[in-house]
Write a protein that holds these residues in place. Structure first.
Motif, PDB file in Angstrom:
ATOM      1  N   ALA A  38       0.630  -1.182  -0.212  1.00 10.47           N
ATOM      2  CA  ALA A  38       0.132  -0.206  -0.147  1.00 10.47           C
ATOM      3  C   ALA A  38       0.956   1.629  -0.229  1.00 10.47           C
ATOM      4  N   SER A  39       2.202   1.339   0.518  1.00 12.32           N
ATOM      5  CA  SER A  39       2.737   2.657   0.744  1.00 12.32           C
ATOM      6  C   SER A  39       3.870   2.379  -0.432  1.00 12.32           C
ATOM      7  N   SER A  40       3.780   1.530  -1.171  1.00  9.40           N
ATOM      8  CA  SER A  40       4.665   1.235  -2.243  1.00  9.40           C
ATOM      9  C   SER A  40       4.026   2.262  -3.933  1.00  9.40           C
ATOM     10  N   GLN A  41       2.168   1.699  -3.248  1.00 12.11           N
ATOM     11  CA  GLN A  41       1.583   2.311  -4.671  1.00 12.11           C
ATOM     12  C   GLN A  41       0.851   3.837  -3.788  1.00 12.11           C
ATOM     13  N   SER A  42       0.644   4.107  -3.198  1.00  5.11           N
ATOM     14  CA  SER A  42      -0.249   5.008  -2.542  1.00  5.11           C
ATOM     15  C   SER A  42       1.052   6.297  -2.845  1.00  5.11           C
ATOM     16  N   ALA A  43       2.223   6.109  -2.439  1.00  9.14           N
ATOM     17  CA  ALA A  43       3.318   7.633  -3.617  1.00  9.14           C
ATOM     18  C   ALA A  43       3.534   7.982  -4.277  1.00  9.14           C
ATOM     19  N   VAL A  44       3.393   6.691  -5.401  1.00  9.64           N
ATOM     20  CA  VAL A  44       3.446   6.879  -6.669  1.00  9.64           C
ATOM     21  C   VAL A  44       1.429   7.861  -7.039  1.00  9.64           C
ATOM     22  N   ALA A  45       0.779   7.008  -6.550  1.00  7.11           N
ATOM     23  CA  ALA A  45      -0.358   7.778  -6.943  1.00  7.11           C
ATOM     24  C   ALA A  45      -0.760   9.356  -6.131  1.00  7.11           C
ATOM     25  N   ARG A  46      -0.283   9.417  -5.060  1.00  9.48           N
ATOM     26  CA  ARG A  46       0.289  10.701  -4.907  1.00  9.48           C
ATOM     27  C   ARG A  46       0.896  11.632  -5.544  1.00  9.48           C
ATOM     28  N   ALA A  47       1.406  11.144  -6.192  1.00 13.07           N
ATOM     29  CA  ALA A  47       2.189  11.679  -7.739  1.00 13.07           C
ATOM     30  C   ALA A  47       1.799  12.401  -8.322  1.00 13.07           C
ATOM     31  N   TYR A  48       0.544  11.481  -8.679  1.00 11.16           N
ATOM     32  CA  TYR A  48       0.073  10.866  -9.857  1.00 11.16           C
ATOM     33  C   TYR A  48      -0.936  12.678  -9.482  1.00 11.16           C
ATOM     34  N   THR A  49      -1.299  12.425  -8.084  1.00  8.81           N
ATOM     35  CA  THR A  49      -2.643  13.582  -7.668  1.00  8.81           C
ATOM     36  C   THR A  49      -2.014  14.550  -8.799  1.00  8.81           C
ATOM     37  N   TRP A  50      -0.910  15.497  -7.946  1.00  9.72           N
ATOM     38  CA  TRP A  50      -0.305  16.545  -8.640  1.00  9.72           C
ATOM     39  C   TRP A  50      -0.619  15.982  -9.880  1.00  9.72           C
ATOM     40  N   MET A  51       0.055  15.680 -10.338  1.00 11.01           N
ATOM     41  CA  MET A  51       0.536  15.757 -11.629  1.00 11.01           C
ATOM     42  C   MET A  51      -1.096  16.230 -12.753  1.00 11.01           C
ATOM     43  N   ALA A 104      12.941   6.058  -9.247  1.00 11.40           N
ATOM     44  CA  ALA A 104      12.614   4.443  -8.535  1.00 11.40           C
ATOM     45  C   ALA A 104      13.011   3.893  -7.596  1.00 11.40           C
ATOM     46  N   THR A 105      12.605   4.690  -6.462  1.00 13.19           N
ATOM     47  CA  THR A 105      11.258   4.166  -5.378  1.00 13.19           C
ATOM     48  C   THR A 105      10.578   5.059  -4.815  1.00 13.19           C
ATOM     49  N   SER A 106       9.670   4.814  -3.899  1.00 13.18           N
ATOM     50  CA  SER A 106       8.758   5.263  -3.105  1.00 13.18           C
ATOM     51  C   SER A 106       9.178   6.336  -2.858  1.00 13.18           C
ATOM     52  N   GLU A 107       9.946   6.234  -2.293  1.00 12.52           N
ATOM     53  CA  GLU A 107      10.466   7.786  -1.157  1.00 12.52           C
ATOM     54  C   GLU A 107      10.601   8.869  -1.962  1.00 12.52           C
ATOM     55  N   GLU A 108      11.205   8.884  -3.043  1.00 10.69           N
ATOM     56  CA  GLU A 108      11.819   9.639  -3.764  1.00 10.69           C
ATOM     57  C   GLU A 108       9.827   9.968  -4.589  1.00 10.69           C
ATOM     58  N   ALA A 109       8.671   9.353  -4.536  1.00 13.08           N
ATOM     59  CA  ALA A 109       7.647   9.739  -5.378  1.00 13.08           C
ATOM     60  C   ALA A 109       6.716  10.459  -3.753  1.00 13.08           C
ATOM     61  N   GLU A 110       6.988  10.005  -2.842  1.00 10.08           N
ATOM     62  CA  GLU A 110       6.339  10.537  -1.880  1.00 10.08           C
ATOM     63  C   GLU A 110       7.134  12.165  -1.158  1.00 10.08           C
ATOM     64  N   LEU A 111       8.655  11.893  -1.516  1.00  8.12           N
ATOM     65  CA  LEU A 111       8.728  13.001  -1.162  1.00  8.12           C
ATOM     66  C   LEU A 111       8.517  14.621  -2.478  1.00  8.12           C
ATOM     67  N   TRP A 112       8.072  14.369  -3.175  1.00  5.24           N
ATOM     68  CA  TRP A 112       7.990  14.499  -4.968  1.00  5.24           C
ATOM     69  C   TRP A 112       6.516  15.483  -5.161  1.00  5.24           C
ATOM     70  N   ALA A 113       5.636  13.852  -4.162  1.00  6.13           N
ATOM     71  CA  ALA A 113       3.988  14.460  -4.353  1.00  6.13           C
ATOM     72  C   ALA A 113       4.295  15.607  -3.010  1.00  6.13           C
ATOM     73  N   SER A 114       5.052  15.333  -1.999  1.00  6.89           N
ATOM     74  CA  SER A 114       4.848  16.260  -0.992  1.00  6.89           C
ATOM     75  C   SER A 114       5.013  17.520  -0.768  1.00  6.89           C
ATOM     76  N   SER A 115       6.018  18.089  -2.500  1.00  3.69           N
ATOM     77  CA  SER A 115       6.577  19.103  -2.998  1.00  3.69           C
ATOM     78  C   SER A 115       5.507  20.369  -2.438  1.00  3.69           C
ATOM     79  N   ASP A 116       6.257  21.472  -2.116  1.00  3.76           N
ATOM     80  CA  ASP A 116       4.659  22.589  -2.729  1.00  3.76           C
ATOM     81  C   ASP A 116       4.144  22.351  -4.019  1.00  3.76           C
ATOM     82  N   ASP A 117       5.499  22.587  -5.201  1.00  8.75           N
ATOM     83  CA  ASP A 117       4.467  22.453  -6.649  1.00  8.75           C
ATOM     84  C   ASP A 117       5.869  21.992  -7.039  1.00  8.75           C
TER      85      ASP A 117
END
Length: 516
Positions: free
Chosen positions: A438-451, A473-486
């Motif tokens: 769930a953590s792996s998929q949700s991080a990328v999903a949040r990135a797409y929600t922003w995109m 490469a990693t869900s951590e990068e996706a989560e960091l990207w999704a949580s950034s302001d823009d």
């Protein structure tokens, strides 16, 4: 074998004169022995069914839908011999053999009960074999395949070195679907957004059946094609891929204008330039009979990696970055969803399992085989199908207690319900694995929600941004990207690492809805 399946009792009659010789020789014990099934235990029925000593129709009535089917599954055979990832596995129609195809470009036929390699087919493919299937009835000595080189090829068990190229796609050819009515015809699909029609009796093959167009009438790649088993004419089929929706077509509406692929010569090849038949004039493309989707999946940035029909005509749809959904073409609505697996890295298959399609099966990035109850959506079983990623799931055509799996490892595994006790992992292990998925998929999903909040024009104008998200490469990068302001802090990083040819300049392909 046919006589036993029909329950006619005519075990002594051999194959018909017109049937191709089988590479399998059933033992006398399998031909003669029968059991009485008056009030048997489920376990005894399962054992007899696995050994081929029982009448299947009687067993189905006795154990249909029983939870022991999935709770006692264990790995019984491992078929080793390929030197690359095994991308496809499928049982032969009589159930005695198992076909596998691999990154090593070969196709093998196995006697899965004893792990013996019966036939090695030397294909003409120059790329990873993605699917191989045995043809029906009087064409049963033939195998068709498709691969990353775009080629669709025909092979023979009787002449393993006599492969021929029937036609090809531009780019990868992903899946095949055999006609349930005509044993000589089948469909193929690929990332060029086309469904091609093949008839092994015809010298001009690779005829264009459908161009897969999204709602904006732009062509997108196709990941899956499947015939509807409830259609007695064999003309209705479903197609899915990069635009999150399943479209159902009828072959009788196809123009069958030859796609120009012809028969011989090399294929489109991986990364090849678009074929000259790719034009913007798609007005003659047949309209779909029906378009199906799940509203929840549409809201996410997912695409469809695979689909499967049940014997009742229901459709299983496996979404990337999301769950598996059960769609009902009769109502046009989603009936159930199945949660817990992870579908990010590669193309995951999906299938129904059990004598009455009582269960749903899929692979996962975590390497497990997930099995759910079709009716309730409850997760019933997790099996370690691969040390890396499990992609392919294939139930046995007759033994409702047997399935085969494969993935990134160089082997194929066979599972049967023969364990003396439950093989379901303990609750703590399952909870931990589900949380990781769930953590792996949700991080990328949040990135797409922003995109998705950005305009389509911006995505097209800055392909490097999309390429960065596609290649994270990693869900951590996706989560960091999704949580950034823009997301602007990542633009320089993605731009510096992106190549100029990250997307094709072919305007006939819709980049915004293309599969990741």
């Amino acid at each position: 074998a046919e006589a036993r399946r029909r329950g006619s009792g005519d075990e002594g009659s051999g194959p018909s004169p017109s049937s191709p010789p089988s590479p399998f020789s059933p033992s006398k014990q399998q031909q003669q022995r029968r059991r009485s099934f008056s009030s048997p235990s489920v376990r005894r029925v399962l054992l007899d069914l696995q050994s081929g000593l029982a009448n299947r129709s009687k067993c189905v009535g006795q154990i249909g839908g029983h939870l022991s089917l999935v709770q006692r599954l264990q790995k019984t055979h491992t078929l080793r011999g390929h030197t690359g990832c095994v991308n496809t596995c499928s049982f032969t129609h009589d159930g005695n053999g198992l076909l596998t195809g691999s990154d090593d470009t070969s196709i093998k036929l196995w006697d899965w009960r004893n792990g013996e390699e019966k036939i090695h087919v030397h294909t003409l493919h120059t790329g990873n074999v993605f699917q191989a299937q045995q043809m029906h009835r009087w064409c049963e000595d033939s195998v068709v395949s498709c691969a990353a080189d775009g080629n669709v090829q025909l092979h023979s068990w009787l002449r393993p070195h006599s492969s021929i190229v029937l036609g090809f796609h531009t780019g990868r050819a992903h899946k095949l679907s055999l006609s349930p009515v005509d044993p000589c015809t089948f469909l193929s699909c690929g990332e060029d957004g086309k469904v091609l029609f093949f008839d092994v009796r015809d010298t001009q093959n690779g005829k264009l059946a459908v161009k897969f167009l999204n709602d904006r009438k732009r062509r997108v790649q196709i990941n899956a094609v499947a015939h509807d088993p409830t259609d007695s004419s064999g003309n209705r089929f479903a197609v899915a891929g990069g635009d999150k929706k399943v479209r159902i077509y009828d072959l009788r509406t196809a123009s069958f204008a030859n796609s120009g692929n012809g028969t011989g010569g090399g294929g489109g090849g991986e990364g090849a330039a678009p074929h000259e038949s790719h034009t913007r004039d798609d007005h003659n493309n047949p309209d779909p009979l029906q378009v199906l989707w799940d509203e929840e999946a549409i809201e996410l940035g997912s695409h469809i990696t695979s689909l499967a029909y049940s014997s009742q005509g229901e459709l299983l749809v496996n979404y990337s970055e999301d769950n598996v959904f059960l769609l009902d073409p009769a109502t046009g609505k989603s009936k159930q969803q199945y949660k817990g697996h992870c579908n990010r890295e590669t193309v995951k298959g999906v299938a129904f399992f059990g004598p009455n399609d009582d269960f749903v099966v899929s692979g996962s990035d975590c390497g497990h085989v997930f099995i759910w109850s079709k009716g309730t959506g409850d997760l019933l079983q997790m099996l370690r199908g691969d040390e890396d990623i499990c992609n392919c799931i294939t139930p046995h055509p007759h033994l409702c207690t047997t399935l085969a799996t494969s993935g990134l490892e160089h082997d194929c595994k066979v599972w049967q319900s023969t364990a003396s006790e439950s093989t379901v992992p303990d609750e703590e292990y399952m909870r931990h694995q589900l949380a990781d998925n769930a953590s792996s998929q949700s991080a990328v999903a949040r990135a797409y929600t922003w995109m998705r909040a950005m305009t389509v024009d911006m995505l097209i104008d800055q392909p490097s941004l999309r390429q960065f998200v596609d290649g994270m490469a990693t869900s951590e990068e996706a989560e960091l990207w999704a949580s950034s302001d823009d997301g602007s802090s990542f633009l320089s990083t993605s731009s510096s690492s992106a190549t100029e040819d990250g997307f094709s300049d072919d305007d006939d392909v819709d980049h915004d809805s293309g599969a990741l």
